[in-house]
Design a protein around this motif. Structure first.
Motif, PDB file in Angstrom:
ATOM      1  N   ALA A 140     -21.916  -2.831 -36.781  1.00  0.00           N
ATOM      2  CA  ALA A 140     -21.809  -3.031 -38.024  1.00  0.00           C
ATOM      3  C   ALA A 140     -22.864  -1.742 -38.843  1.00  0.00           C
ATOM      4  O   ALA A 140     -22.394  -0.915 -39.627  1.00  0.00           O
ATOM      5  CB  ALA A 140     -22.406  -4.122 -38.773  1.00  0.00           C
ATOM      6  N   PHE A 141     -23.959  -1.613 -38.152  1.00  0.00           N
ATOM      7  CA  PHE A 141     -24.741  -0.341 -38.581  1.00  0.00           C
ATOM      8  C   PHE A 141     -24.047   0.869 -38.366  1.00  0.00           C
ATOM      9  O   PHE A 141     -24.461   1.789 -39.084  1.00  0.00           O
ATOM     10  CB  PHE A 141     -26.391  -0.747 -38.048  1.00  0.00           C
ATOM     11  N   SER A 142     -23.559   1.211 -37.045  1.00  0.00           N
ATOM     12  CA  SER A 142     -22.997   2.073 -36.618  1.00  0.00           C
ATOM     13  C   SER A 142     -21.712   2.604 -37.559  1.00  0.00           C
ATOM     14  O   SER A 142     -21.634   3.782 -37.762  1.00  0.00           O
ATOM     15  CB  SER A 142     -22.360   2.246 -35.309  1.00  0.00           C
ATOM     16  N   GLN A 143     -21.203   1.701 -38.293  1.00  0.00           N
ATOM     17  CA  GLN A 143     -20.305   1.993 -39.209  1.00  0.00           C
ATOM     18  C   GLN A 143     -20.560   2.164 -40.650  1.00  0.00           C
ATOM     19  O   GLN A 143     -19.542   2.355 -41.699  1.00  0.00           O
ATOM     20  CB  GLN A 143     -19.138   0.728 -38.836  1.00  0.00           C
ATOM     21  N   GLY A 144     -21.870   1.918 -40.853  1.00  0.00           N
ATOM     22  CA  GLY A 144     -22.315   1.697 -42.150  1.00  0.00           C
ATOM     23  C   GLY A 144     -22.594   3.324 -42.797  1.00  0.00           C
ATOM     24  O   GLY A 144     -22.665   4.348 -41.818  1.00  0.00           O
ATOM     25  N   GLU A 175     -32.341   6.091 -44.679  1.00  0.00           N
ATOM     26  CA  GLU A 175     -32.643   6.608 -43.546  1.00  0.00           C
ATOM     27  C   GLU A 175     -34.374   6.868 -43.308  1.00  0.00           C
ATOM     28  O   GLU A 175     -34.907   6.724 -42.034  1.00  0.00           O
ATOM     29  CB  GLU A 175     -32.184   8.008 -43.525  1.00  0.00           C
ATOM     30  N   MET A 176     -35.066   6.965 -44.336  1.00  0.00           N
ATOM     31  CA  MET A 176     -36.522   7.071 -44.165  1.00  0.00           C
ATOM     32  C   MET A 176     -37.197   5.956 -43.858  1.00  0.00           C
ATOM     33  O   MET A 176     -38.341   5.690 -43.455  1.00  0.00           O
ATOM     34  CB  MET A 176     -36.875   7.773 -45.400  1.00  0.00           C
ATOM     35  N   LEU A 177     -36.649   4.668 -44.449  1.00  0.00           N
ATOM     36  CA  LEU A 177     -37.175   3.323 -44.249  1.00  0.00           C
ATOM     37  C   LEU A 177     -36.720   3.081 -42.742  1.00  0.00           C
ATOM     38  O   LEU A 177     -37.573   2.359 -42.061  1.00  0.00           O
ATOM     39  CB  LEU A 177     -36.350   2.376 -45.091  1.00  0.00           C
ATOM     40  N   PHE A 178     -35.637   3.579 -42.327  1.00  0.00           N
ATOM     41  CA  PHE A 178     -35.566   3.400 -40.702  1.00  0.00           C
ATOM     42  C   PHE A 178     -36.629   4.197 -39.874  1.00  0.00           C
ATOM     43  O   PHE A 178     -37.104   3.696 -38.978  1.00  0.00           O
ATOM     44  CB  PHE A 178     -34.163   3.796 -40.306  1.00  0.00           C
TER      45      PHE A 178
END
Length: 322
Positions: A57-61, A262-265
């Protein structure tokens, strides 16, 4: 007159019967077969399936993973991570030092010092850290000028910098929790130790410093390590007082580059790295202080991996034989 018979267990045996000697047969080797736990395999498959679904799911986000890779080692992010580590260490040092003092005051027979310590712990444990940080940050609304006669005088806005607000907000709050941890550690030491030291002529302060506290460390150290790991994450709240730590540094980059998620990751990656490193250190520190209380030390993670691999290898070969 009655006849006399010899009473032998199993009935009378007037004539000894010859014992037949049969050839001895070696017992067959026992083959131990491990119990099959099908429920464990089923639950493991379900968990792995859910994990794969989450990763998919995250890879498709709509996430720019290239931006995450590019910004992990960005200079601004590294500077923010170092400031997070700095404020966490300093706040923890302040919390431990003040916590030990408050624990001794709480256990004191002096009702004034005991009541003051209890009041401190009650207030700082009863209010959120976020609120305490805002109180320090807006302290100039109550005291515009900090005036210590003959020592120091300055405007409160210059004194309460973001760093000072973060240090006081985190450190003083942590002291309340460390006071309870230290109090539990001190009370875990047998009272006979204190009585014996007093019989030798040692003062109360010397007894606490040389007898009680060294023995209480075994109880104090494990939760203290856990508190420091928690401090690394709680330090993200100093974002409210504009201290430029890890979360604020990554948020500033995200707001200018429109890569907010992305920066939160990126921030999450660095928090996980720091907490993981200190978690390993905490484990070995607890293991060291457990030497005096356990007959055998718990296995290290590497020893557990080797034991699991050896157990899996035995199952592959068909179990152990005896």
């Amino acid at each position: 007159m009655t006849d006399k018979f010899d009473k032998v267990p199993g009935g009378p045996s007037p004539v000894a019967s010859p014992v037949s000697k049969a050839p001895s047969v070696a017992p067959e080797a026992i083959r131990a077969v491990p119990v099959r736990h099908y429920g464990r395999w089923l639950s493991g498959i379900v968990v792995l399936a859910l994990l794969v679904a989450l990763v998919y799911a995250f890879s498709q986000g709509n996430i720019q993973w290239q931006a995450v890779r590019d910004k992990v080692f960005d200079e601004t992010v590294l500077a923010g991570a170092s400031r997070t580590l700095l404020i966490s260490v300093l706040a923890m040092v302040l919390g431990v030092a003040l916590g030990v003092l408050l624990a001794v005051m709480r256990l004191s027979k002096n009702p004034v010092t005991s009541w003051v310590a209890w009041l401190y712990i009650w207030f700082f444990r009863g209010t959120p850290v976020y609120v305490q940080l805002l109180l320090w940050f807006n302290l100039a609304l109550i005291f515009p000028i900090l005036n210590i006669p003959f020592i120091y005088k300055d405007e409160m806005t210059d004194v309460m910098t973001p760093f000072m607000c973060a240090l006081l907000g985190l450190g003083l709050n942590e002291a309340a929790y460390m006071a309870e941890i230290c109090r539990a550690g001190i009370q875990s030491v047998d009272e006979g130790q204190t009585e014996a030291s007093h019989a030798l002529g040692m003062t109360q302060a010397k007894t606490m410093r040389r007898v009680v506290l060294p023995q209480a460390l075994r109880v104090i150290i494990p939760p203290t390590g856990n508190e420091f790991i928690n401090m690394l994450k709680t330090s993200s709240l100093v974002y409210a007082v504009t201290y430029n730590e890890l979360l604020r540094s990554t948020s500033q980059i995200g707001s200018t580059s429109y890569a907010v998620m992305e920066m939160l990751f990126v921030a999450s990656i660095w928090y996980i790295v720091m907490t993981s490193v200190f978690s390993v250190g905490q484990y070995y520190l607890e293991r060291r202080y457990a030497r005096g209380s356990l007959r055998s030390l718990p296995p290290t993670p590497w020893q557990r991996v080797r034991a699991n691999l050896a157990s899996f290898s035995n199952r592959r070969t068909g179990g152990a034989s005896a």
